[in-house]
Scaffold this motif. Structure first.
Motif, PDB file in Angstrom:
ATOM      1  N   GLU A 259       0.093 -17.161 -21.901  1.00 39.54           N
ATOM      2  CA  GLU A 259      -0.738 -17.591 -20.774  1.00 39.54           C
ATOM      3  C   GLU A 259      -2.113 -16.956 -20.968  1.00 39.54           C
ATOM      4  O   GLU A 259      -2.241 -15.731 -21.003  1.00 39.54           O
ATOM      5  CB  GLU A 259      -0.131 -17.131 -19.445  1.00 39.54           C
ATOM      6  CG  GLU A 259       1.251 -17.689 -19.156  1.00 39.54           C
ATOM      7  CD  GLU A 259       1.245 -19.181 -18.893  1.00 39.54           C
ATOM      8  OE1 GLU A 259       0.203 -19.722 -18.448  1.00 39.54           O
ATOM      9  OE2 GLU A 259       2.285 -19.814 -19.152  1.00 39.54           O
ATOM     10  N   THR A 260      -3.147 -17.774 -21.119  1.00 38.90           N
ATOM     11  CA  THR A 260      -4.481 -17.214 -21.319  1.00 38.90           C
ATOM     12  C   THR A 260      -5.000 -16.528 -20.060  1.00 38.90           C
ATOM     13  O   THR A 260      -5.840 -15.630 -20.144  1.00 38.90           O
ATOM     14  CB  THR A 260      -5.487 -18.293 -21.762  1.00 38.90           C
ATOM     15  OG1 THR A 260      -5.493 -19.361 -20.798  1.00 38.90           O
ATOM     16  CG2 THR A 260      -5.128 -18.844 -23.138  1.00 38.90           C
ATOM     17  N   HIS A 261      -4.487 -16.934 -18.882  1.00 39.89           N
ATOM     18  CA  HIS A 261      -4.861 -16.308 -17.611  1.00 39.89           C
ATOM     19  C   HIS A 261      -3.966 -16.872 -16.522  1.00 39.89           C
ATOM     20  O   HIS A 261      -3.111 -17.724 -16.783  1.00 39.89           O
ATOM     21  CB  HIS A 261      -6.345 -16.553 -17.292  1.00 39.89           C
ATOM     22  CG  HIS A 261      -6.725 -17.991 -17.107  1.00 39.89           C
ATOM     23  ND1 HIS A 261      -6.706 -18.915 -18.134  1.00 39.89           N
ATOM     24  CD2 HIS A 261      -7.132 -18.685 -16.002  1.00 39.89           C
ATOM     25  CE1 HIS A 261      -7.092 -20.100 -17.683  1.00 39.89           C
ATOM     26  NE2 HIS A 261      -7.344 -19.983 -16.388  1.00 39.89           N
TER      27      HIS A 261
ATOM     28  N   LYS B 177       8.918 -14.926 -26.001  1.00 43.86           N
ATOM     29  CA  LYS B 177       8.454 -13.953 -25.014  1.00 43.86           C
ATOM     30  C   LYS B 177       7.220 -14.495 -24.299  1.00 43.86           C
ATOM     31  O   LYS B 177       6.374 -15.138 -24.916  1.00 43.86           O
ATOM     32  CB  LYS B 177       8.116 -12.625 -25.695  1.00 43.86           C
ATOM     33  CG  LYS B 177       9.303 -11.929 -26.346  1.00 43.86           C
ATOM     34  CD  LYS B 177       8.857 -10.639 -27.029  1.00 43.86           C
ATOM     35  CE  LYS B 177      10.021  -9.937 -27.710  1.00 43.86           C
ATOM     36  NZ  LYS B 177       9.598  -8.689 -28.399  1.00 43.86           N
ATOM     37  N   ILE B 178       7.125 -14.188 -23.005  1.00 49.45           N
ATOM     38  CA  ILE B 178       5.985 -14.625 -22.204  1.00 49.45           C
ATOM     39  C   ILE B 178       4.971 -13.492 -22.132  1.00 49.45           C
ATOM     40  O   ILE B 178       5.304 -12.370 -21.753  1.00 49.45           O
ATOM     41  CB  ILE B 178       6.424 -15.034 -20.792  1.00 49.45           C
ATOM     42  CG1 ILE B 178       7.473 -16.157 -20.857  1.00 49.45           C
ATOM     43  CG2 ILE B 178       5.214 -15.489 -19.965  1.00 49.45           C
ATOM     44  CD1 ILE B 178       8.075 -16.519 -19.514  1.00 49.45           C
ATOM     45  N   GLY B 179       3.714 -13.784 -22.513  1.00 51.61           N
ATOM     46  CA  GLY B 179       2.677 -12.763 -22.531  1.00 51.61           C
ATOM     47  C   GLY B 179       1.427 -13.182 -21.794  1.00 51.61           C
ATOM     48  O   GLY B 179       1.060 -14.360 -21.773  1.00 51.61           O
TER      49      GLY B 179
ATOM     50  N   GLN C 136       6.924  -9.391 -14.268  1.00 55.26           N
ATOM     51  CA  GLN C 136       7.443 -10.757 -14.402  1.00 55.26           C
ATOM     52  C   GLN C 136       7.217 -11.311 -15.806  1.00 55.26           C
ATOM     53  O   GLN C 136       7.760 -12.362 -16.156  1.00 55.26           O
ATOM     54  CB  GLN C 136       6.764 -11.669 -13.373  1.00 55.26           C
ATOM     55  CG  GLN C 136       6.976 -11.239 -11.925  1.00 55.26           C
ATOM     56  CD  GLN C 136       5.936 -10.237 -11.438  1.00 55.26           C
ATOM     57  OE1 GLN C 136       5.213  -9.624 -12.227  1.00 55.26           O
ATOM     58  NE2 GLN C 136       5.850 -10.053 -10.132  1.00 55.26           N
ATOM     59  N   PHE C 137       6.419 -10.623 -16.601  1.00 54.23           N
ATOM     60  CA  PHE C 137       6.084 -11.053 -17.956  1.00 54.23           C
ATOM     61  C   PHE C 137       6.754 -10.124 -18.966  1.00 54.23           C
ATOM     62  O   PHE C 137       7.048  -8.968 -18.666  1.00 54.23           O
ATOM     63  CB  PHE C 137       4.566 -11.032 -18.150  1.00 54.23           C
ATOM     64  CG  PHE C 137       3.820 -11.936 -17.210  1.00 54.23           C
ATOM     65  CD1 PHE C 137       3.456 -13.213 -17.587  1.00 54.23           C
ATOM     66  CD2 PHE C 137       3.497 -11.518 -15.920  1.00 54.23           C
ATOM     67  CE1 PHE C 137       2.779 -14.063 -16.720  1.00 54.23           C
ATOM     68  CE2 PHE C 137       2.821 -12.347 -15.040  1.00 54.23           C
ATOM     69  CZ  PHE C 137       2.461 -13.627 -15.438  1.00 54.23           C
TER      70      PHE C 137
ATOM     71  N   ASP D 265      -5.002  -6.034 -28.814  1.00 54.02           N
ATOM     72  CA  ASP D 265      -3.579  -6.011 -29.175  1.00 54.02           C
ATOM     73  C   ASP D 265      -3.257  -7.129 -30.156  1.00 54.02           C
ATOM     74  O   ASP D 265      -3.839  -8.224 -30.098  1.00 54.02           O
ATOM     75  CB  ASP D 265      -2.699  -6.178 -27.936  1.00 54.02           C
ATOM     76  CG  ASP D 265      -2.460  -4.874 -27.197  1.00 54.02           C
ATOM     77  OD1 ASP D 265      -2.906  -3.828 -27.698  1.00 54.02           O
ATOM     78  OD2 ASP D 265      -1.828  -4.915 -26.127  1.00 54.02           O
ATOM     79  N   THR D 266      -2.313  -6.867 -31.051  1.00 51.42           N
ATOM     80  CA  THR D 266      -1.845  -7.880 -31.989  1.00 51.42           C
ATOM     81  C   THR D 266      -0.361  -8.162 -31.765  1.00 51.42           C
ATOM     82  O   THR D 266       0.368  -7.349 -31.191  1.00 51.42           O
ATOM     83  CB  THR D 266      -2.066  -7.446 -33.442  1.00 51.42           C
ATOM     84  OG1 THR D 266      -1.345  -6.239 -33.689  1.00 51.42           O
ATOM     85  CG2 THR D 266      -3.550  -7.232 -33.729  1.00 51.42           C
ATOM     86  N   TYR D 267       0.051  -9.324 -32.209  1.00 54.31           N
ATOM     87  CA  TYR D 267       1.450  -9.751 -32.163  1.00 54.31           C
ATOM     88  C   TYR D 267       1.647 -10.756 -33.280  1.00 54.31           C
ATOM     89  O   TYR D 267       0.668 -11.211 -33.893  1.00 54.31           O
ATOM     90  CB  TYR D 267       1.802 -10.338 -30.795  1.00 54.31           C
ATOM     91  CG  TYR D 267       0.947 -11.526 -30.365  1.00 54.31           C
ATOM     92  CD1 TYR D 267       1.395 -12.828 -30.547  1.00 54.31           C
ATOM     93  CD2 TYR D 267      -0.312 -11.335 -29.788  1.00 54.31           C
ATOM     94  CE1 TYR D 267       0.617 -13.910 -30.161  1.00 54.31           C
ATOM     95  CE2 TYR D 267      -1.092 -12.412 -29.402  1.00 54.31           C
ATOM     96  CZ  TYR D 267      -0.618 -13.700 -29.594  1.00 54.31           C
ATOM     97  OH  TYR D 267      -1.387 -14.776 -29.215  1.00 54.31           O
TER      98      TYR D 267
END
Length: 287
Positions: free
Chosen positions: A70-72, A91-93, A121-122, A130-132
């Motif tokens: 989610e960008t925002h 995963k929700i980020g 909730q995320f 941050d990286t992923y």
């Protein structure tokens, strides 16, 4: 810039939102960015046609979802991230400043102490830089506030997903008058995006087809720098003046009330009431 993910856009005409499936070119892994849950607000009816189309695409192409980004916290559409996660995993980020948004709108919607304002909730809260990973592809989240405090731009190879920080060059930029928004911050964030390599592909979260043109949602840093009607050739002071004057003329988004209540919960609907039904609140004179 040497990694070039395949990006497939899914346009939702009801909200002028573009969601994306972003595929790692070296594996079958992918990320889903800014998904949409359908709502007939007048009827109070939730459906999942848009999300189901994305789920079918992922399955038909044998892909594995690593992340739902989610960008925002969107104010104009409802996220389908938990629905897609149930079907496909991942995963929700979102950006860590979701906690600021939750605090602000938790009060506006009178959510009470049972509503957690810690971002729990995320699955992950991203800090600047941050990286992923999506398959073999290392991705980076950079903080680009202004539209909201929690806005992040996600860089995946030579593609950057800017949320509502920018529109296509002939669309300009997004509003900055929501609680926690700031036109000066938005200008600074746009400059940060435009400091990326000129060839970087930029993918928009929304497009409204200004002046009757066809819907478009991919451009480049170079094209935005040269042609964006709100940015090109403008100082920070000029942008803030333009953005503030334009925002004063804009009505609230049609779906802001349901969108915020759902999206600050990570895409989950409000919990059931005593009768087992779920309800959305309308705060009178609250926005």
């Amino acid at each position: 810039m040497t990694i070039k993910p395949k990006v497939t856009g899914f346009f939702d005409a009801a909200t002028n939102t573009i969601s994306y499936v972003v595929q790692d070119p070296a594996s079958k892994a992918c990320a889903i960015v800014d998904s949409v849950m359908d709502i007939d607000y007048a009827a109070g009816r939730i459906t999942y046609d848009h999300a189901d189309a994305m789920i079918a695409f992922v399955r038909d192409n044998g892909l594995t979802v690593d992340w739902l980004i989610e960008t925002h916290v969107h104010a104009d559409h409802l996220s389908a991230a938990p629905y897609i996660q149930t079907a496909l995993g991942g995963k929700i980020g979102i950006g860590r400043n979701i906690t600021m948004v939750q605090d602000t709108f938790g009060k506006i919607f009178n959510e009470g102490t049972e509503f957690q304002r810690d971002g729990s909730q995320f699955d992950r809260l991203f800090d600047d830089g941050d990286t992923y990973t999506v398959g073999t592809m290392t991705c980076e989240a950079i903080h680009t506030p202004g539209h909201t405090p929690a806005c992040m731009t996600h860089i995946m190879g030579d593609a950057a997903f800017v949320g509502d920080t920018l529109f296509m060059p002939d669309g300009g930029s997004a509003r900055a008058d929501f609680p926690g928004g700031d036109a000066g911050q938005l200008y600074d964030s746009i400059q940060r995006v435009l400091s990326l390599p000129d060839e970087m592909r930029l993918f928009m979260c929304h497009d409204y087809g200004p002046n009757g043109r066809d819907i478009a949602y991919e451009t480049t840093v170079a094209e935005e720098k040269a042609n964006n009607i709100h940015i090109s050739g403008k100082t920070r002071e000029e942008f803030v003046k333009l953005r503030t004057a334009r925002d004063a003329t804009l009505a609230m988004p049609r779906l802001i009330i349901p969108s915020l209540q759902v999206n600050m919960r990570g895409g989950e609907l409000p919990p059931p009431d005593e009768d087992g039904k779920r309800y959305l609140k309308v705060p009178l004179n609250g926005l």
